[in-house]
Design an enzyme around this catalytic site. Structure first.
Site, PDB file in Angstrom:
ATOM      1  N   GLY A  37       0.823  -1.209   0.000  1.00  0.00           N
ATOM      2  CA  GLY A  37       0.000   0.000   0.000  1.00  0.00           C
ATOM      3  C   GLY A  37       0.853   1.252   0.000  1.00  0.00           C
ATOM      4  N   SER A  68       0.893   3.540  -3.237  1.00  0.00           N
ATOM      5  CA  SER A  68       0.291   4.563  -4.099  1.00  0.00           C
ATOM      6  C   SER A  68      -0.954   5.163  -3.452  1.00  0.00           C
ATOM      7  CB  SER A  68      -0.119   3.942  -5.443  1.00  0.00           C
ATOM      8  OG  SER A  68       0.985   3.318  -6.044  1.00  0.00           O
ATOM      9  N   GLU A  81      12.487  -4.938  -5.826  1.00  0.00           N
ATOM     10  CA  GLU A  81      11.380  -5.086  -6.767  1.00  0.00           C
ATOM     11  C   GLU A  81      11.871  -4.938  -8.199  1.00  0.00           C
ATOM     12  OE1 GLU A  81       8.296  -2.180  -6.074  1.00  0.00           O
ATOM     13  OE2 GLU A  81       6.773  -3.446  -7.008  1.00  0.00           O
ATOM     14  N   ASN A 115       8.199   3.433 -16.380  1.00  0.00           N
ATOM     15  CA  ASN A 115       9.472   3.436 -17.119  1.00  0.00           C
ATOM     16  C   ASN A 115       9.979   4.858 -17.375  1.00  0.00           C
ATOM     17  OD1 ASN A 115       9.232   0.732 -16.977  1.00  0.00           O
ATOM     18  ND2 ASN A 115       9.398   0.325 -19.177  1.00  0.00           N
ATOM     19  N   GLU A 116       9.055   5.824 -17.425  1.00  0.00           N
ATOM     20  CA  GLU A 116       9.518   7.219 -17.585  1.00  0.00           C
ATOM     21  C   GLU A 116      10.322   7.629 -16.336  1.00  0.00           C
ATOM     22  OE1 GLU A 116       6.262   6.352 -18.094  1.00  0.00           O
ATOM     23  OE2 GLU A 116       6.341   6.443 -20.283  1.00  0.00           O
TER      24      GLU A 116
HETATM   25  C1  LIG Z   1      -0.550  -3.903 -12.481  1.00  0.00           C
HETATM   26  C2  LIG Z   1      -0.270  -2.849 -11.453  1.00  0.00           C
HETATM   27  C3  LIG Z   1      -0.085  -3.223 -10.125  1.00  0.00           C
HETATM   28  C4  LIG Z   1       0.149  -2.256  -9.148  1.00  0.00           C
HETATM   29  N1  LIG Z   1       0.252  -2.670  -7.852  1.00  0.00           N
HETATM   30  C5  LIG Z   1       0.453  -1.748  -6.881  1.00  0.00           C
HETATM   31  C6  LIG Z   1       0.521  -2.159  -5.522  1.00  0.00           C
HETATM   32  O1  LIG Z   1       0.372  -3.343  -5.187  1.00  0.00           O
HETATM   33  N2  LIG Z   1       0.706  -1.217  -4.569  1.00  0.00           N
HETATM   34  C7  LIG Z   1       0.859   0.108  -4.881  1.00  0.00           C
HETATM   35  O2  LIG Z   1       1.067   0.906  -3.972  1.00  0.00           O
HETATM   36  N3  LIG Z   1       0.776   0.550  -6.175  1.00  0.00           N
HETATM   37  C8  LIG Z   1       0.576  -0.359  -7.171  1.00  0.00           C
HETATM   38  N4  LIG Z   1       0.478   0.061  -8.487  1.00  0.00           N
HETATM   39  C9  LIG Z   1       0.488   1.476  -8.780  1.00  0.00           C
HETATM   40  C10 LIG Z   1       1.749   1.961  -9.474  1.00  0.00           C
HETATM   41  O3  LIG Z   1       2.822   1.980  -8.589  1.00  0.00           O
HETATM   42  C11 LIG Z   1       1.442   3.368 -10.041  1.00  0.00           C
HETATM   43  O4  LIG Z   1       0.466   3.204 -11.037  1.00  0.00           O
HETATM   44  C12 LIG Z   1       2.668   4.027 -10.610  1.00  0.00           C
HETATM   45  O5  LIG Z   1       3.567   4.362  -9.590  1.00  0.00           O
HETATM   46  C13 LIG Z   1       2.304   5.290 -11.405  1.00  0.00           C
HETATM   47  O6  LIG Z   1       1.539   6.168 -10.631  1.00  0.00           O
HETATM   48  P1  LIG Z   1       0.156   6.755 -11.181  1.00  0.00           P
HETATM   49  O7  LIG Z   1      -0.671   5.623 -11.681  1.00  0.00           O
HETATM   50  O8  LIG Z   1      -0.409   7.641 -10.139  1.00  0.00           O
HETATM   51  O9  LIG Z   1       0.532   7.605 -12.476  1.00  0.00           O
HETATM   52  P2  LIG Z   1       1.156   9.066 -12.506  1.00  0.00           P
HETATM   53  O10 LIG Z   1       2.234   9.187 -11.496  1.00  0.00           O
HETATM   54  O11 LIG Z   1       0.042  10.052 -12.438  1.00  0.00           O
HETATM   55  O12 LIG Z   1       1.816   9.107 -13.932  1.00  0.00           O
HETATM   56  C14 LIG Z   1       1.060   9.294 -15.126  1.00  0.00           C
HETATM   57  C15 LIG Z   1       2.032   9.361 -16.300  1.00  0.00           C
HETATM   58  O13 LIG Z   1       2.918  10.486 -16.156  1.00  0.00           O
HETATM   59  C16 LIG Z   1       4.281  10.062 -16.199  1.00  0.00           C
HETATM   60  N5  LIG Z   1       5.076  10.858 -15.278  1.00  0.00           N
HETATM   61  C17 LIG Z   1       4.764  11.183 -13.986  1.00  0.00           C
HETATM   62  N6  LIG Z   1       5.750  11.918 -13.433  1.00  0.00           N
HETATM   63  C18 LIG Z   1       6.750  12.028 -14.363  1.00  0.00           C
HETATM   64  C19 LIG Z   1       8.041  12.657 -14.392  1.00  0.00           C
HETATM   65  N7  LIG Z   1       8.523  13.286 -13.327  1.00  0.00           N
HETATM   66  N8  LIG Z   1       8.762  12.553 -15.531  1.00  0.00           N
HETATM   67  C20 LIG Z   1       8.289  11.883 -16.616  1.00  0.00           C
HETATM   68  N9  LIG Z   1       7.060  11.271 -16.655  1.00  0.00           N
HETATM   69  C21 LIG Z   1       6.306  11.351 -15.546  1.00  0.00           C
HETATM   70  C22 LIG Z   1       4.241   8.602 -15.745  1.00  0.00           C
HETATM   71  O14 LIG Z   1       5.359   7.899 -16.213  1.00  0.00           O
HETATM   72  C23 LIG Z   1       2.944   8.121 -16.377  1.00  0.00           C
HETATM   73  O15 LIG Z   1       3.146   7.776 -17.725  1.00  0.00           O
HETATM   74  C24 LIG Z   1       0.233  -0.873  -9.496  1.00  0.00           C
HETATM   75  C25 LIG Z   1       0.058  -0.494 -10.833  1.00  0.00           C
HETATM   76  C26 LIG Z   1      -0.202  -1.461 -11.802  1.00  0.00           C
HETATM   77  C27 LIG Z   1      -0.402  -1.010 -13.218  1.00  0.00           C
END
Ligand SMILES: Cc1cc2nc3c(=O)[nH]c(=O)nc-3n(C[C@H](O)[C@H](O)[C@H](O)COP(=O)(O)OP(=O)(O)OC[C@H]3O[C@@H](n4cnc5c(N)ncnc54)[C@H](O)[C@@H]3O)c2cc1C
Length: 387
Positions: free
Chosen positions: A126, A128, A243, A371-372
């Site tokens: 937990g 995000s 991880e 990946n970004e």
């Molecule tokens: C299959 C799956 C399992 C997951 N499991 C878990 C879990 O068990 N526990 C948990 O806590 N989270 C989990 N997550 C969440 C995951 O860690 C987040 O989705 C991830 O960190 C991205 O955050 P966000 O979705 O808020 O996207 P955002 O942070 O809002 O990003 C949106 C887009 O903007 C880009 N971006 C953001 N900031 C920058 C920057 N500074 N420079 C360049 N590009 C940028 C990102 O790369 C992305 O393309 C999971 C996600 C998936 C898809």
């Protein structure tokens, strides 16, 4: 790095192989993103633990075998070779477990590790929050100290399999005056604690593989904190290293997919007009092998006392993009049949799990840090470029 396996390692491989041949369920289990499938996988974890195979790298007193990382890689190769069920407790055994080993107190090690390795207690992650994904330092959920307890309020999201899990490990803001990565702490919460509500979120395949978790003044003992108060960010970065850099996606997973891709290619070779597909298959196979060699190198380095650093980001980009390419290539090989669901098609033997894998592969560049973000880390910390 020694490129040949020792006699002892070869004997270990045969021991793993023999045990798996006897115990891997003949019929694939249901998806662990369903309640029934989750419980089937929990039973499988218990079976593994009964042979002390729950997490081979852990010390014997915690249900492991005291193996080193090379033996773990051998175990993983045999595991995927036997097409054994995916590990439902991966957040626990691959991420939290190694972190507890490094930062947990002796009491925490004794309390959590054996239960984790035996599948008795399943863990979710937990971290995000709706406003804190890539920018995890923006975490707002808070844990306020009240005597021997923390009172937790806030929300987590995208927590994988939290709907079915028993525990979640979280990062909360314990210093209300703090900002960014200061003042955060690493805290374990049982998911049946009063004040905790878990709501499923469907994934791309429609199954409730994710959840959002709401904390409404939920109370947990202070002893559920790992490390010092305020040390949460530092510990979380160590978990993230495991991880991205090593444990979450062992090379055997991709080598096995690459082998299946070659089998699929061979079964279709006579119908293929586009030779670029052949190149793609060869490239995928070679890349899976390269990833394996590079991981053996990392493991050898760690055995000699090295640490995983920013180079874990290179790894994460490599395996997630490889997984996407392998599944895209399989979809091209299957042509118009690729989109059929195996369960709704009579002659579906050739479809295998490719569609499922293709859908899941889309998430590889997002989870474990997008990946970004990994490219930013590489630019700044490995190449020394400006922010
Ligand atoms: C299959 C799956 C399992 C997951 N499991 C878990 C879990 O068990 N526990 C948990 O806590 N989270 C989990 N997550 C969440 C995951 O860690 C987040 O989705 C991830 O960190 C991205 O955050 P966000 O979705 O808020 O996207 P955002 O942070 O809002 O990003 C949106 C887009 O903007 C880009 N971006 C953001 N900031 C920058 C920057 N500074 N420079 C360049 N590009 C940028 C990102 O790369 C992305 O393309 C999971 C996600 C998936 C898809």
């Amino acid at each position: 790095m020694e490129l040949k396996f020792t006699e002892q390692q070869q004997a270990f491989r045969l021991e793993v192989r023999a045990w798996l041949e006897q115990h891997v369920p003949a019929k694939p289990l249901q998806s662990f993103d369903t309640q029934e499938g989750f419980e089937q996988h929990r039973e499988w974890e218990k079976t593994l633990a009964s042979g002390n195979w729950g997490m081979v790298t852990w010390p014997k007193e915690y249900g492991g075998r005291g193996c080193n990382l090379i033996e773990w890689l051998i175990f993983e190769e045999e595991y995927y070779r036997a097409r054994a069920p995916l590990r439902v407790n991966q957040n626990g055994i691959f991420l939290l477990g190694p972190t507890i080993m490094e930062y947990g107190t002796p009491e925490q090690k004794a309390r959590y590790l054996t239960q984790m390795a035996s599948g008795e207690e399943m863990w979710a992650q937990g971290w995000s929050e709706p406003g804190a994904g890539s920018d995890m330092a923006a975490i707002r959920s808070k844990a306020v100290r009240d005597g021997d307890e923390y009172v937790i309020s806030g929300q987590k999201i995208w927590s994988t399999r939290a709907v079915f899990a028993d525990w979640v490990f979280c990062i909360f803001r314990t210093d209300p005056e703090s900002t960014r990565h200061h003042g955060l702490s690493f805290i374990f919460v049982p998911l049946d604690t009063p004040g905790v509500t878990v709501r499923p979120i469907p994934q791309l395949d429609g199954l409730p593989g994710f959840a959002e978790i709401f904390f409404d003044e939920a109370r947990v003992p202070v002893s559920n904190r790992m490390g010092e108060e305020g040390q949460g960010w530092h510990i979380a970065m160590s978990t993230a290293g495991f991880e991205r850099g090593l444990m979450l996606r062992s090379p055997a997973r991709f080598q096995e997919t690459a082998k299946r891709l070659v089998e699929l290619y061979r079964s279709r070779a006579n119908d293929i007009l586009d030779l670029s597909i052949e190149d793609a298959v060869v490239r995928c196979y070679m890349d899976a092998e390269s990833y394996a060699l590079s991981t053996y190198q990392t493991a050898s380095r760690l055995i000699k006392g090295g640490k995983i650093g920013a180079e874990a980001s290179l790894n994460k980009i490599f395996w997630s993009e490889l997984d996407l390419r392998m599944h895209e290539t399989a979809m091209s090989l299957l042509g118009s049949r690729a989109e059929l669901l195996p369960e709704s098609e009579e002659n579906a033997e050739d479809l295998g799990q490719w569609l499922d894998g293709f859908l899941f592969a889309q998430s590889g560049p997002i989870y474990a840090g997008t990946n970004e973000i990994q490219r930013n880390i590489i630019a700044e910390r490995l190449l020394g470029m400006p922010r």
